[in-house]
Design a protein around this motif. Structure first.
Motif, PDB file in Angstrom:
ATOM      1  N   ARG A  82       0.813  -1.223   0.000  1.00 26.43           N
ATOM      2  CA  ARG A  82       0.000   0.000   0.000  1.00 26.43           C
ATOM      3  C   ARG A  82       0.843   1.268   0.000  1.00 26.43           C
ATOM      4  O   ARG A  82       0.355   2.343  -0.350  1.00 26.43           O
ATOM      5  N   VAL A  83       2.076   1.131   0.403  1.00 23.41           N
ATOM      6  CA  VAL A  83       2.944   2.308   0.461  1.00 23.41           C
ATOM      7  C   VAL A  83       3.818   2.424  -0.774  1.00 23.41           C
ATOM      8  O   VAL A  83       3.854   3.458  -1.447  1.00 23.41           O
ATOM      9  N   THR A  84       4.503   1.352  -1.131  1.00 26.99           N
ATOM     10  CA  THR A  84       5.462   1.410  -2.243  1.00 26.99           C
ATOM     11  C   THR A  84       4.839   1.100  -3.592  1.00 26.99           C
ATOM     12  O   THR A  84       5.389   1.455  -4.626  1.00 26.99           O
ATOM     13  N   GLY A  85       3.698   0.393  -3.593  1.00 26.23           N
ATOM     14  CA  GLY A  85       3.080  -0.019  -4.851  1.00 26.23           C
ATOM     15  C   GLY A  85       3.684  -1.269  -5.456  1.00 26.23           C
ATOM     16  O   GLY A  85       3.261  -1.715  -6.523  1.00 26.23           O
ATOM     17  N   ASP A  86       4.693  -1.851  -4.788  1.00 31.08           N
ATOM     18  CA  ASP A  86       5.321  -3.072  -5.300  1.00 31.08           C
ATOM     19  C   ASP A  86       4.353  -4.242  -5.263  1.00 31.08           C
ATOM     20  O   ASP A  86       3.549  -4.379  -4.328  1.00 31.08           O
ATOM     21  N   VAL A  87       4.426  -5.099  -6.267  1.00 26.10           N
ATOM     22  CA  VAL A  87       3.637  -6.331  -6.274  1.00 26.10           C
ATOM     23  C   VAL A  87       4.245  -7.287  -5.256  1.00 26.10           C
ATOM     24  O   VAL A  87       5.409  -7.678  -5.373  1.00 26.10           O
ATOM     25  N   ILE A  88       3.468  -7.651  -4.234  1.00 28.70           N
ATOM     26  CA  ILE A  88       3.965  -8.534  -3.178  1.00 28.70           C
ATOM     27  C   ILE A  88       3.209  -9.864  -3.126  1.00 28.70           C
ATOM     28  O   ILE A  88       3.635 -10.788  -2.428  1.00 28.70           O
ATOM     29  N   GLY A  89       2.099  -9.953  -3.849  1.00 31.64           N
ATOM     30  CA  GLY A  89       1.331 -11.199  -3.837  1.00 31.64           C
ATOM     31  C   GLY A  89       0.746 -11.496  -5.205  1.00 31.64           C
ATOM     32  O   GLY A  89       0.274 -10.590  -5.896  1.00 31.64           O
ATOM     33  N   LEU A  90       0.802 -12.759  -5.612  1.00 35.41           N
ATOM     34  CA  LEU A  90       0.235 -13.176  -6.897  1.00 35.41           C
ATOM     35  C   LEU A  90      -0.470 -14.516  -6.694  1.00 35.41           C
ATOM     36  O   LEU A  90       0.170 -15.533  -6.439  1.00 35.41           O
ATOM     37  N   ASP A  91      -1.792 -14.494  -6.757  1.00 33.99           N
ATOM     38  CA  ASP A  91      -2.604 -15.703  -6.592  1.00 33.99           C
ATOM     39  C   ASP A  91      -3.298 -16.024  -7.913  1.00 33.99           C
ATOM     40  O   ASP A  91      -4.312 -15.427  -8.264  1.00 33.99           O
ATOM     41  N   LEU A  92      -2.713 -16.949  -8.657  1.00 28.64           N
ATOM     42  CA  LEU A  92      -3.277 -17.386  -9.937  1.00 28.64           C
ATOM     43  C   LEU A  92      -3.713 -18.842  -9.859  1.00 28.64           C
ATOM     44  O   LEU A  92      -3.707 -19.563 -10.862  1.00 28.64           O
ATOM     45  N   SER A  93      -4.086 -19.285  -8.682  1.00 25.53           N
ATOM     46  CA  SER A  93      -4.580 -20.653  -8.532  1.00 25.53           C
ATOM     47  C   SER A  93      -5.903 -20.792  -9.275  1.00 25.53           C
ATOM     48  O   SER A  93      -6.692 -19.849  -9.365  1.00 25.53           O
ATOM     49  N   CYS A  94      -6.131 -21.965  -9.843  1.00 26.91           N
ATOM     50  CA  CYS A  94      -7.387 -22.263 -10.545  1.00 26.91           C
ATOM     51  C   CYS A  94      -7.695 -21.229 -11.625  1.00 26.91           C
ATOM     52  O   CYS A  94      -8.833 -20.780 -11.781  1.00 26.91           O
ATOM     53  N   SER A  95      -6.670 -20.830 -12.384  1.00 29.96           N
ATOM     54  CA  SER A  95      -6.832 -19.749 -13.357  1.00 29.96           C
ATOM     55  C   SER A  95      -6.810 -20.227 -14.810  1.00 29.96           C
ATOM     56  O   SER A  95      -6.629 -19.408 -15.720  1.00 29.96           O
ATOM     57  N   TRP A  96      -6.932 -21.523 -15.016  1.00 32.76           N
ATOM     58  CA  TRP A  96      -7.003 -22.106 -16.362  1.00 32.76           C
ATOM     59  C   TRP A  96      -5.710 -21.906 -17.158  1.00 32.76           C
ATOM     60  O   TRP A  96      -5.737 -21.902 -18.394  1.00 32.76           O
ATOM     61  N   LEU A  97      -4.591 -21.715 -16.496  1.00 29.90           N
ATOM     62  CA  LEU A  97      -3.336 -21.479 -17.208  1.00 29.90           C
ATOM     63  C   LEU A  97      -2.865 -22.766 -17.874  1.00 29.90           C
ATOM     64  O   LEU A  97      -2.740 -23.802 -17.222  1.00 29.90           O
ATOM     65  N   TYR A  98      -2.578 -22.678 -19.167  1.00 27.46           N
ATOM     66  CA  TYR A  98      -2.106 -23.827 -19.931  1.00 27.46           C
ATOM     67  C   TYR A  98      -0.852 -23.398 -20.686  1.00 27.46           C
ATOM     68  O   TYR A  98      -0.888 -22.510 -21.533  1.00 27.46           O
ATOM     69  N   GLY A  99       0.275 -24.030 -20.329  1.00 28.14           N
ATOM     70  CA  GLY A  99       1.544 -23.667 -20.952  1.00 28.14           C
ATOM     71  C   GLY A  99       2.683 -24.109 -20.063  1.00 28.14           C
ATOM     72  O   GLY A  99       2.559 -25.071 -19.309  1.00 28.14           O
ATOM     73  N   SER A 100       3.799 -23.408 -20.126  1.00 22.33           N
ATOM     74  CA  SER A 100       4.941 -23.731 -19.270  1.00 22.33           C
ATOM     75  C   SER A 100       5.611 -22.442 -18.822  1.00 22.33           C
ATOM     76  O   SER A 100       5.365 -21.360 -19.392  1.00 22.33           O
ATOM     77  N   ILE A 101       6.446 -22.545 -17.793  1.00 24.84           N
ATOM     78  CA  ILE A 101       7.142 -21.383 -17.239  1.00 24.84           C
ATOM     79  C   ILE A 101       8.631 -21.546 -17.498  1.00 24.84           C
ATOM     80  O   ILE A 101       9.311 -22.305 -16.788  1.00 24.84           O
ATOM     81  N   PRO A 102       9.166 -20.869 -18.501  1.00 19.51           N
ATOM     82  CA  PRO A 102      10.598 -21.007 -18.781  1.00 19.51           C
ATOM     83  C   PRO A 102      11.444 -20.238 -17.769  1.00 19.51           C
ATOM     84  O   PRO A 102      10.947 -19.358 -17.053  1.00 19.51           O
ATOM     85  N   SER A 103      12.718 -20.576 -17.706  1.00 19.75           N
ATOM     86  CA  SER A 103      13.646 -19.806 -16.882  1.00 19.75           C
ATOM     87  C   SER A 103      13.767 -18.405 -17.457  1.00 19.75           C
ATOM     88  O   SER A 103      13.530 -18.168 -18.649  1.00 19.75           O
ATOM     89  N   ASN A 104      14.105 -17.467 -16.602  1.00 22.00           N
ATOM     90  CA  ASN A 104      14.294 -16.059 -17.001  1.00 22.00           C
ATOM     91  C   ASN A 104      13.021 -15.403 -17.510  1.00 22.00           C
ATOM     92  O   ASN A 104      13.082 -14.385 -18.203  1.00 22.00           O
TER      93      ASN A 104
END
Length: 400
Positions: A82-104
């Motif tokens: 709330r102060v810095t605006g930095d993204v500190i949480g990411l909840d993408l559970s059950c989000s229908w994501l289909y693919g892979s997560i490469p390095s970098n």
């Protein structure tokens, strides 16, 4: 005049503060761009969403409505400081994501991330990236039931601030493997860990002795279907904050319960289908908080200690009587009765000992009964026969 000027300055200061906070709540262009790039890696496919329903989570494509002209802190699944605006949480559970997560990938540019949940997606049997080490502030990591495969990367063991780690899966098809060195470093470095879930992760090369120095902060330990073998260290049962211990279906794993000085806040314990055997120690009577205990398909012998029957909750005492203490089990069924209507019914049943050898049977015409009363009568009959034969403990199972 001086008071008026002072009030004017105070109002200006408050407006300046509100203005600065409103800008702070906007995530930076770099972080917004990183999230949008991450989105491009996936298509949205409703795959196995029933698993989310079973776990009481809504299943829908959260990323689908992420737009470039919107503050990313307002995007679903994104939490910002709330102060810095930095993204500190990411909840993408059950989000229908289909693919892979490469390095970098751009995900790893969110250096301030503290909580990441990618559970119940489909990552196409890809490997877990080693780049998670770029999240030094990460406290919660959930990659469960998302079709990862291969070895759990060594770098995950460097996340020393983790409070919760869930790499488990609802099925063994993910083929995740945890090697001894990774487990050893995980135990050494994650001293703040409160939840560790590795269900269906292949740990066949990990000796249970490596669990001996697990965090004293541990509240939940779940290692079902991990192909563990050997003996669980006794100190696991003495962890001061452990409330849930889940070890079923490790067929070559033995649990040697403490025989003395066993005081624990355990509420849930499942050691079913392990090679645990012998007599239950009286020390079970000290587990005042225990409300669920499953010892099915083990080889315990003898009677339930008096200390257990006298001190544990009635619901648990009943569960204990449902365990096969190397004694007799009975499989019964009723015929001709239904839930809503009365009907002529009969019951059939077979008795077998702990080695699964047939030792007797039962058959009886019940008369006109509803299914409920027919099942009750057959259960009473089975118990009466067992008592007349001197079988003190009986596992009664109904064919559905």
């Amino acid at each position: 005049m001086g008071l008026l000027m002072w009030c004017y300055q105070l109002v200006c200061l408050q407006l300046l503060l509100l203005h600065s906070l409103s800008f702070a709540n906007l995530c930076s262009h770099d972080q917004s761009s990183a999230l949008l790039q991450f989105k491009q890696l996936f298509s949205f496919v409703n795959y196995d969403s029933y698993l989310c329903d079973d776990n009481e989570h809504s299943s829908y494509p959260k990323m689908k409505h992420w737009k470039e002209d919107m503050d990313c802190c307002s995007w679903e699944g994104v939490t910002c400081d709330r102060v810095t605006g930095d993204v500190i949480g990411l909840d993408l559970s059950c989000s229908w994501l289909y693919g892979s997560i490469p390095s970098n990938t751009s995900l790893f540019l969110l250096f301030r991330l503290q909580k990441l949940n990618l559970a119940f997606n489909f990552f196409n049997s890809s490997h877990i990236p080693s780049d998670f080490v770029t999240f030094p502030s990460l406290t919660h990591l959930n990659l469960s039931s998302s079709y990862f495969s291969g070895q759990v990367p060594f770098q995950i063991s460097h996340l020393s601030r983790l409070i919760s780690l869930d790499l488990g899966t609802s099925w063994p098809g993910d083929h995740l493997t945890l090697e001894t060195l990774v487990m050893q470093r995980l135990v050494q470095n994650m001293t703040k860990l409160e939840q560790l879930i590795l269900d269906n992760v292949n740990m066949s090369t990990v000796a249970p002795g490596y669990l001996i120095n697990l965090s004293s902060s541990l509240v939940l330990l779940s290692l079902s279907d991990c192909e563990l073998h050997g003996s669980i260290p006794e100190n696991i049962f003495h962890l001061p904050k452990l409330q849930a211990l889940n070890l079923p279906n490790n067929y070559n794993l033995k649990c040697d319960f403490p025989t003395v000085n066993w005081s624990s806040p355990l509420r849930y314990m499942d050691v079913s289908s392990t090679s645990s055997s012998g007599k239950l120690p009286d020390s079970f009577g000290n587990l005042k908080s225990l409300s669920y205990l499953n010892m099915e398909n083990c080889s315990f012998i003898g009677s339930v200690p008096a200390s257990i029957e006298g001190t544990l909750p009635p619901s648990l005492a009943f569960a204990l009587l449902g365990v096969v203490f190397a004694a007799v089990w009975c499989l019964v069924n009723t015929y001709g009765c239904s839930k809503g209507n009365m009907g002529l019914g009969a019951c059939l049943g077979v008795f077998k000992n702990a080695a699964a050898y047939f030792i007797g049977g039962l058959s009886l015409s019940l008369g006109t009964y509803s299914s409920f009363f027919a099942e009750l009568k057959e259960s009473i009959l089975a118990i009466q026969i067992a008592a007349s034969c001197g079988w003190n403990y009986i596992w009664l199972k109904k064919i559905l």
